[in-house]
Design a protein around this motif. Structure first.
Motif, PDB file in Angstrom:
ATOM      1  N   TYR A   1       0.838  -1.188   0.000  1.00  0.00           N
ATOM      2  CA  TYR A   1       0.000   0.000   0.000  1.00  0.00           C
ATOM      3  C   TYR A   1       0.878   1.245   0.000  1.00  0.00           C
ATOM      4  CZ  TYR A   1      -3.818  -3.104   1.275  1.00  0.00           C
ATOM      5  OH  TYR A   1      -4.740  -4.096   1.278  1.00  0.00           O
ATOM      6  N   ASN A   2       0.387   2.302  -0.628  1.00  0.00           N
ATOM      7  CA  ASN A   2       1.111   3.558  -0.683  1.00  0.00           C
ATOM      8  C   ASN A   2       0.086   4.688  -0.649  1.00  0.00           C
ATOM      9  OD1 ASN A   2       3.028   5.502  -1.024  1.00  0.00           O
ATOM     10  ND2 ASN A   2       3.719   4.808  -3.015  1.00  0.00           N
ATOM     11  N   ILE A   3       0.395   5.743   0.050  1.00  0.00           N
ATOM     12  CA  ILE A   3      -0.487   6.917   0.096  1.00  0.00           C
ATOM     13  C   ILE A   3       0.305   8.116  -0.399  1.00  0.00           C
ATOM     14  CG2 ILE A   3      -1.821   8.466   1.560  1.00  0.00           C
ATOM     15  CD1 ILE A   3      -2.347   6.096   3.388  1.00  0.00           C
ATOM     16  N   VAL A   4      -0.250   8.800  -1.395  1.00  0.00           N
ATOM     17  CA  VAL A   4       0.377   9.988  -1.959  1.00  0.00           C
ATOM     18  C   VAL A   4      -0.387  11.199  -1.450  1.00  0.00           C
ATOM     19  CG1 VAL A   4       0.950  11.183  -4.101  1.00  0.00           C
ATOM     20  CG2 VAL A   4       1.039   8.696  -4.029  1.00  0.00           C
ATOM     21  N   VAL A   5       0.336  12.160  -0.886  1.00  0.00           N
ATOM     22  CA  VAL A   5      -0.264  13.380  -0.336  1.00  0.00           C
ATOM     23  C   VAL A   5       0.290  14.571  -1.104  1.00  0.00           C
ATOM     24  CG1 VAL A   5      -0.541  14.790   1.737  1.00  0.00           C
ATOM     25  CG2 VAL A   5      -0.406  12.299   1.932  1.00  0.00           C
ATOM     26  N   ALA A   6      -0.595  15.514  -1.460  1.00  0.00           N
ATOM     27  CA  ALA A   6      -0.175  16.693  -2.221  1.00  0.00           C
ATOM     28  C   ALA A   6      -1.026  17.892  -1.811  1.00  0.00           C
ATOM     29  CB  ALA A   6      -0.320  16.436  -3.714  1.00  0.00           C
ATOM     30  N   PRO A   7      -0.494  19.110  -1.990  1.00  0.00           N
ATOM     31  CA  PRO A   7      -1.226  20.310  -1.578  1.00  0.00           C
ATOM     32  C   PRO A   7      -2.414  20.656  -2.482  1.00  0.00           C
ATOM     33  CG  PRO A   7       0.874  20.912  -2.553  1.00  0.00           C
ATOM     34  CD  PRO A   7       0.863  19.425  -2.438  1.00  0.00           C
ATOM     35  N   ASN A   8      -2.370  20.231  -3.765  1.00  0.00           N
ATOM     36  CA  ASN A   8      -3.504  20.506  -4.657  1.00  0.00           C
ATOM     37  C   ASN A   8      -3.696  19.339  -5.620  1.00  0.00           C
ATOM     38  OD1 ASN A   8      -1.746  20.900  -6.908  1.00  0.00           O
ATOM     39  ND2 ASN A   8      -1.431  23.019  -6.268  1.00  0.00           N
ATOM     40  N   LEU A   9      -4.801  19.352  -6.357  1.00  0.00           N
ATOM     41  CA  LEU A   9      -5.142  18.231  -7.235  1.00  0.00           C
ATOM     42  C   LEU A   9      -4.174  18.067  -8.401  1.00  0.00           C
ATOM     43  CD1 LEU A   9      -9.019  18.549  -7.315  1.00  0.00           C
ATOM     44  CD2 LEU A   9      -7.667  16.770  -6.214  1.00  0.00           C
ATOM     45  N   GLU A  10      -3.657  19.156  -8.909  1.00  0.00           N
ATOM     46  CA  GLU A  10      -2.722  19.087 -10.038  1.00  0.00           C
ATOM     47  C   GLU A  10      -1.440  18.368  -9.639  1.00  0.00           C
ATOM     48  OE1 GLU A  10      -0.265  22.160 -12.884  1.00  0.00           O
ATOM     49  OE2 GLU A  10      -2.213  22.784 -12.109  1.00  0.00           O
ATOM     50  N   VAL A  11      -0.899  18.690  -8.494  1.00  0.00           N
ATOM     51  CA  VAL A  11       0.321  18.041  -8.012  1.00  0.00           C
ATOM     52  C   VAL A  11       0.029  16.576  -7.676  1.00  0.00           C
ATOM     53  CG1 VAL A  11       2.064  18.055  -6.187  1.00  0.00           C
ATOM     54  CG2 VAL A  11       1.280  20.207  -7.170  1.00  0.00           C
ATOM     55  N   LEU A  12      -1.134  16.302  -7.109  1.00  0.00           N
ATOM     56  CA  LEU A  12      -1.517  14.930  -6.784  1.00  0.00           C
ATOM     57  C   LEU A  12      -1.569  14.081  -8.040  1.00  0.00           C
ATOM     58  CD1 LEU A  12      -2.471  12.939  -4.567  1.00  0.00           C
ATOM     59  CD2 LEU A  12      -4.806  13.588  -5.170  1.00  0.00           C
ATOM     60  N   ALA A  13      -2.173  14.591  -9.096  1.00  0.00           N
ATOM     61  CA  ALA A  13      -2.260  13.849 -10.358  1.00  0.00           C
ATOM     62  C   ALA A  13      -0.878  13.570 -10.929  1.00  0.00           C
ATOM     63  CB  ALA A  13      -3.102  14.627 -11.361  1.00  0.00           C
ATOM     64  N   THR A  14       0.015  14.530 -10.846  1.00  0.00           N
ATOM     65  CA  THR A  14       1.381  14.353 -11.350  1.00  0.00           C
ATOM     66  C   THR A  14       2.122  13.285 -10.547  1.00  0.00           C
ATOM     67  OG1 THR A  14       1.411  16.676 -11.994  1.00  0.00           O
ATOM     68  CG2 THR A  14       3.535  15.550 -11.877  1.00  0.00           C
TER      69      THR A  14
ATOM     70  N   VAL B   1       0.810  10.803  -8.682  1.00  0.00           N
ATOM     71  CA  VAL B   1       0.195   9.489  -8.878  1.00  0.00           C
ATOM     72  C   VAL B   1       0.563   8.934 -10.252  1.00  0.00           C
ATOM     73  CG1 VAL B   1      -2.021   8.308  -9.156  1.00  0.00           C
ATOM     74  CG2 VAL B   1      -1.676   9.864  -7.248  1.00  0.00           C
ATOM     75  N   ALA B   2       0.648   9.778 -11.263  1.00  0.00           N
ATOM     76  CA  ALA B   2       0.995   9.325 -12.616  1.00  0.00           C
ATOM     77  C   ALA B   2       2.377   8.684 -12.657  1.00  0.00           C
ATOM     78  CB  ALA B   2       0.931  10.498 -13.590  1.00  0.00           C
ATOM     79  N   GLY B   3       3.262   9.068 -11.778  1.00  0.00           N
ATOM     80  CA  GLY B   3       4.584   8.467 -11.729  1.00  0.00           C
ATOM     81  C   GLY B   3       4.578   7.039 -11.188  1.00  0.00           C
ATOM     82  N   PHE B   4       3.557   6.681 -10.417  1.00  0.00           N
ATOM     83  CA  PHE B   4       3.475   5.342  -9.829  1.00  0.00           C
ATOM     84  C   PHE B   4       2.785   4.329 -10.739  1.00  0.00           C
ATOM     85  CE2 PHE B   4       4.125   7.866  -5.996  1.00  0.00           C
ATOM     86  CZ  PHE B   4       5.023   7.074  -5.300  1.00  0.00           C
ATOM     87  N   ILE B   5       1.940   4.783 -11.640  1.00  0.00           N
ATOM     88  CA  ILE B   5       1.156   3.886 -12.495  1.00  0.00           C
ATOM     89  C   ILE B   5       2.049   2.966 -13.346  1.00  0.00           C
ATOM     90  CG2 ILE B   5      -0.591   3.774 -14.328  1.00  0.00           C
ATOM     91  CD1 ILE B   5      -1.690   4.696 -11.582  1.00  0.00           C
ATOM     92  N   PRO B   6       3.108   3.452 -13.998  1.00  0.00           N
ATOM     93  CA  PRO B   6       3.956   2.545 -14.790  1.00  0.00           C
ATOM     94  C   PRO B   6       4.691   1.498 -13.956  1.00  0.00           C
ATOM     95  CG  PRO B   6       4.374   4.830 -15.396  1.00  0.00           C
ATOM     96  CD  PRO B   6       3.500   4.837 -14.187  1.00  0.00           C
ATOM     97  N   MET B   7       4.773   1.680 -12.653  1.00  0.00           N
ATOM     98  CA  MET B   7       5.455   0.731 -11.783  1.00  0.00           C
ATOM     99  C   MET B   7       4.521  -0.356 -11.261  1.00  0.00           C
ATOM    100  SD  MET B   7       8.086   3.132  -9.643  1.00  0.00           S
ATOM    101  CE  MET B   7       6.887   4.304  -9.042  1.00  0.00           C
ATOM    102  N   GLY B   8       3.305  -0.419 -11.791  1.00  0.00           N
ATOM    103  CA  GLY B   8       2.372  -1.474 -11.414  1.00  0.00           C
ATOM    104  C   GLY B   8       1.392  -1.109 -10.315  1.00  0.00           C
ATOM    105  N   TRP B   9       1.388   0.131  -9.856  1.00  0.00           N
ATOM    106  CA  TRP B   9       0.469   0.564  -8.815  1.00  0.00           C
ATOM    107  C   TRP B   9      -0.905   0.844  -9.424  1.00  0.00           C
ATOM    108  CZ3 TRP B   9       1.696   0.481  -3.726  1.00  0.00           C
ATOM    109  CH2 TRP B   9       3.037   0.401  -3.397  1.00  0.00           C
ATOM    110  N   LYS B  10      -1.960   0.568  -8.664  1.00  0.00           N
ATOM    111  CA  LYS B  10      -3.335   0.834  -9.093  1.00  0.00           C
ATOM    112  C   LYS B  10      -4.013   1.719  -8.054  1.00  0.00           C
ATOM    113  CE  LYS B  10      -3.713  -3.506 -11.524  1.00  0.00           C
ATOM    114  NZ  LYS B  10      -4.410  -4.782 -11.647  1.00  0.00           N
ATOM    115  N   LEU B  11      -4.956   2.542  -8.514  1.00  0.00           N
ATOM    116  CA  LEU B  11      -5.692   3.423  -7.610  1.00  0.00           C
ATOM    117  C   LEU B  11      -6.640   2.609  -6.749  1.00  0.00           C
ATOM    118  CD1 LEU B  11      -6.632   6.260 -10.106  1.00  0.00           C
ATOM    119  CD2 LEU B  11      -4.702   6.201  -8.530  1.00  0.00           C
TER     120      LEU B  11
END
Length: 70
Positions: free
Chosen positions: A3-16, A18-28
């Protein structure tokens, strides 16, 4: 299961982030949570998914080195 939790100050940074984890096999997992410091998203990854990903992309596998001591 990892499990991993990504925390960010706004939605734009959060999307960026999270997008880095998707190619490594992580799912939302679940939805985006809003809290006092910004937003958070939980990610999940199974060990079997990681193995499948490494088989698809063998160049991404880290080669281990062994050094013989005499």
């Amino acid at each position: 299961m990892e499990y991993n939790i990504v925390v960010a100050p706004n939605l734009e940074v959060l999307a960026t982030e999270v997008a880095g984890f998707i190619p490594m096999g992580w799912k939302l997992k679940g939805g985006i949570l809003e809290h006092s410091d910004g937003y958070a998203q939980q990610l999940v990854r199974k060990l079997s998914d990681t193995v499948k990903l490494q088989r698809q992309y063998p160049a991404a596998v880290i080669k281990k080195r062994t050094k013989w001591i005499e």
